[in-house]
Design a protein around this motif. Sequence first.
Motif, PDB file in Angstrom:
ATOM      1  N   PRO A   1      33.984  51.707 -51.832  1.00 20.71           N
ATOM      2  CA  PRO A   1      33.121  51.109 -50.607  1.00 20.71           C
ATOM      3  C   PRO A   1      33.524  51.857 -49.493  1.00 20.71           C
ATOM      4  CG  PRO A   1      34.176  49.495 -51.832  1.00 20.71           C
ATOM      5  CD  PRO A   1      34.849  50.448 -52.501  1.00 20.71           C
ATOM      6  N   ILE A   2      34.711  52.459 -49.356  1.00 18.60           N
ATOM      7  CA  ILE A   2      34.896  53.448 -48.162  1.00 18.60           C
ATOM      8  C   ILE A   2      34.189  54.620 -48.464  1.00 18.60           C
ATOM      9  CG2 ILE A   2      36.867  54.875 -47.055  1.00 18.60           C
ATOM     10  CD1 ILE A   2      38.944  52.587 -48.211  1.00 18.60           C
ATOM     11  N   MET A   3      34.229  55.217 -49.438  1.00 19.31           N
ATOM     12  CA  MET A   3      33.460  56.513 -49.410  1.00 19.31           C
ATOM     13  C   MET A   3      32.008  56.276 -49.244  1.00 19.31           C
ATOM     14  SD  MET A   3      35.686  59.046 -50.008  1.00 19.31           S
ATOM     15  CE  MET A   3      34.427  60.065 -50.312  1.00 19.31           C
ATOM     16  N   SER A   4      31.555  54.948 -49.673  1.00 22.91           N
ATOM     17  CA  SER A   4      29.996  54.776 -49.492  1.00 22.91           C
ATOM     18  C   SER A   4      29.593  54.748 -47.998  1.00 22.91           C
ATOM     19  CB  SER A   4      29.913  53.334 -50.019  1.00 22.91           C
ATOM     20  OG  SER A   4      28.345  52.891 -49.921  1.00 22.91           O
ATOM     21  N   ALA A   5      30.689  54.179 -47.276  1.00 25.52           N
ATOM     22  CA  ALA A   5      30.501  53.963 -45.580  1.00 25.52           C
ATOM     23  C   ALA A   5      30.434  55.271 -45.233  1.00 25.52           C
ATOM     24  CB  ALA A   5      31.557  53.163 -45.019  1.00 25.52           C
ATOM     25  N   ILE A   6      31.218  56.374 -45.601  1.00 22.77           N
ATOM     26  CA  ILE A   6      31.729  57.736 -45.082  1.00 22.77           C
ATOM     27  C   ILE A   6      30.055  58.387 -45.244  1.00 22.77           C
ATOM     28  CG2 ILE A   6      32.565  59.968 -45.055  1.00 22.77           C
ATOM     29  CD1 ILE A   6      34.877  58.480 -45.684  1.00 22.77           C
ATOM     30  N   PHE A   7      29.598  58.240 -46.403  1.00 25.14           N
ATOM     31  CA  PHE A   7      28.386  58.897 -46.841  1.00 25.14           C
ATOM     32  C   PHE A   7      27.221  58.409 -45.913  1.00 25.14           C
ATOM     33  CE2 PHE A   7      30.579  60.097 -51.080  1.00 25.14           C
ATOM     34  CZ  PHE A   7      30.849  61.144 -50.758  1.00 25.14           C
ATOM     35  N   CYS A   8      27.026  57.028 -46.062  1.00 22.16           N
ATOM     36  CA  CYS A   8      26.065  56.469 -45.211  1.00 22.16           C
ATOM     37  C   CYS A   8      25.708  56.833 -43.819  1.00 22.16           C
ATOM     38  CB  CYS A   8      25.826  54.837 -45.459  1.00 22.16           C
ATOM     39  SG  CYS A   8      25.329  54.663 -47.178  1.00 22.16           S
ATOM     40  N   TYR A   9      27.153  57.171 -43.405  1.00 23.59           N
ATOM     41  CA  TYR A   9      27.246  57.293 -41.728  1.00 23.59           C
ATOM     42  C   TYR A   9      26.533  58.628 -41.439  1.00 23.59           C
ATOM     43  CZ  TYR A   9      29.255  57.498 -37.180  1.00 23.59           C
ATOM     44  OH  TYR A   9      29.100  57.781 -35.749  1.00 23.59           O
ATOM     45  N   THR A  10      26.909  59.867 -42.421  1.00 25.54           N
ATOM     46  CA  THR A  10      26.272  61.048 -42.227  1.00 25.54           C
ATOM     47  C   THR A  10      25.051  61.487 -42.617  1.00 25.54           C
ATOM     48  OG1 THR A  10      27.767  61.722 -44.246  1.00 25.54           O
ATOM     49  CG2 THR A  10      28.925  61.821 -42.241  1.00 25.54           C
ATOM     50  N   LEU A  11      24.721  60.621 -43.893  1.00 23.57           N
ATOM     51  CA  LEU A  11      23.506  61.058 -44.492  1.00 23.57           C
ATOM     52  C   LEU A  11      22.183  60.323 -43.616  1.00 23.57           C
ATOM     53  CD1 LEU A  11      24.198  60.550 -48.488  1.00 23.57           C
ATOM     54  CD2 LEU A  11      23.757  62.777 -47.180  1.00 23.57           C
ATOM     55  N   PRO A  12      20.867  60.705 -44.009  1.00 21.81           N
ATOM     56  CA  PRO A  12      19.788  59.756 -43.285  1.00 21.81           C
ATOM     57  C   PRO A  12      20.105  58.469 -43.688  1.00 21.81           C
ATOM     58  CG  PRO A  12      18.891  61.832 -44.661  1.00 21.81           C
ATOM     59  CD  PRO A  12      20.450  61.754 -44.964  1.00 21.81           C
ATOM     60  N   ALA A  13      19.644  57.754 -42.606  1.00 20.43           N
ATOM     61  CA  ALA A  13      19.590  56.125 -42.739  1.00 20.43           C
ATOM     62  C   ALA A  13      18.605  55.686 -43.898  1.00 20.43           C
ATOM     63  CB  ALA A  13      19.108  55.365 -41.602  1.00 20.43           C
ATOM     64  N   GLY A  14      17.726  56.388 -44.669  1.00 20.10           N
ATOM     65  CA  GLY A  14      16.910  56.022 -45.434  1.00 20.10           C
ATOM     66  C   GLY A  14      17.841  55.804 -46.935  1.00 20.10           C
ATOM     67  N   MET A  15      18.914  56.799 -46.973  1.00 20.31           N
ATOM     68  CA  MET A  15      19.829  56.749 -48.075  1.00 20.31           C
ATOM     69  C   MET A  15      20.858  55.590 -48.064  1.00 20.31           C
ATOM     70  SD  MET A  15      19.234  59.078 -50.438  1.00 20.31           S
ATOM     71  CE  MET A  15      20.394  58.451 -51.182  1.00 20.31           C
ATOM     72  N   GLY A  16      21.148  55.220 -46.993  1.00 21.74           N
ATOM     73  CA  GLY A  16      22.024  54.309 -46.648  1.00 21.74           C
ATOM     74  C   GLY A  16      21.364  53.025 -46.939  1.00 21.74           C
TER      75      GLY A  16
END
Length: 436
Positions: free
Chosen positions: A303-318
């Motif tokens: 979950p922590i890694m998911s939050a980090i990736f979603c903060y830096t990747l395009p919002a569509g991926m999040g």
Amino acid sequence: MTGILLTKNSTFIISWVANLLGLIMEGIFNVLNLIGIPNIGLSIILFTIVVYLLMMPLTIKQQKFSKLSAKMNPELQAINEKYKNRNDNDSVMQRNAETQAVYAKYGVSPTGSCLQLLIQFPILLALYQVIYRMPAYVSKIGNAFGALADEIINRGLVDTVKGFTEAAAFTKNFGINERNAIIDVLNKMNSSDLLSFARENGFADLQLNGHYILSQGSERGLIDIYNNFLGLNMANSPSSVVKTAVEAGAWGLVIAAIAIPVLSAVTQWINLKLMPQQEKSGNKGDMADTMAASMKTMNMFMPIMSAIFCYTLPAGMGLYWIAGSVVRSIQQIVINKHIDKMDLNEIMEKNKEKSAKKLEKIKENQAKLQQYANMNTRGINNVQNKSYSQRAKEAVEKTSDMESVSNTNSSSAKPGSMMAKANMVKEFNERNNKDK
């Protein structure tokens, strides 16, 4: 076109799956366009639901395997403990036979879960590619960016676009397919930066099929209509949105942007909690305990890694990760209820019948093979006996022929010849033998 980010994926197997999923994505987007809401965010949500529903049978099989594995693990551990430190051939064969019997009892295969994961793995990778390379798979989005790319080429602004990225791969792509490389860069640009660039170079009012591609004041452009979902541009990363919104004092936009990684982490955590957990055996150093500890650690960090990736990747991926976690959680609740209602004793009884039938069939095949082998052995023996008899017969006949020839030669020998002298010696020996 290999290596260009937003062109279709060319990796073996994944490219085929991605093309199929791309058709589903484009179909969803076109349907939404027909009803007047052509939106990438909504398309991603519907697309995720459709794909995970298609994968539902595989998910059920995998969860059923996990449930049965948790039930049969104590029996497997007992077998391993029984043959602990016994590495002779007989013990190894007996342990394997007892292990196979347990798997047959519960009706699962040792490689069953791996096979299902192997099937799902390319699907998930292809799913990610379709979301990340949207202009390549949805023609309407690709056409909007393509019109901007054509205008940039016509105005001789290619070198300027190259300067927007420091990635060597993007720069290399300009030598492979200039138009697609420009689309790569434009799709990753912040919407405000893209609009500023278009205004500076005099093509901010560019139209496609009678609609503005970029927003004109209060009138939203096609790219904004396609990308905007609940106030967020799906092409922009939450980190870039937060930076711009803080400078502008738009705190509502800041909250919306931060909600993407936070929701991704929360939904991921809920999904992992609903998944079947590996039970501890209670034996120190046991492999099952090691795996359980590893899974627990991974469940904390994912979950922590998911939050980090979603903060830096395009919002569509999040948004895709959030939608996927929600869909999987709902699926898991349904699957858990379905599996909890299963009568494991009834399943084991059915598996015993199936196992008995398989064993009977194996014995029949073995009997047929043995019968066939015996028939071949008898045939070989007959051939060998026949061959031996034939050779003996030929030897007797050859001996008779030699004696016949010898007799013939004796009677027809010329006087004074070597044959005549030999015959005289032979007769002399025969008379001496008789006298004795």
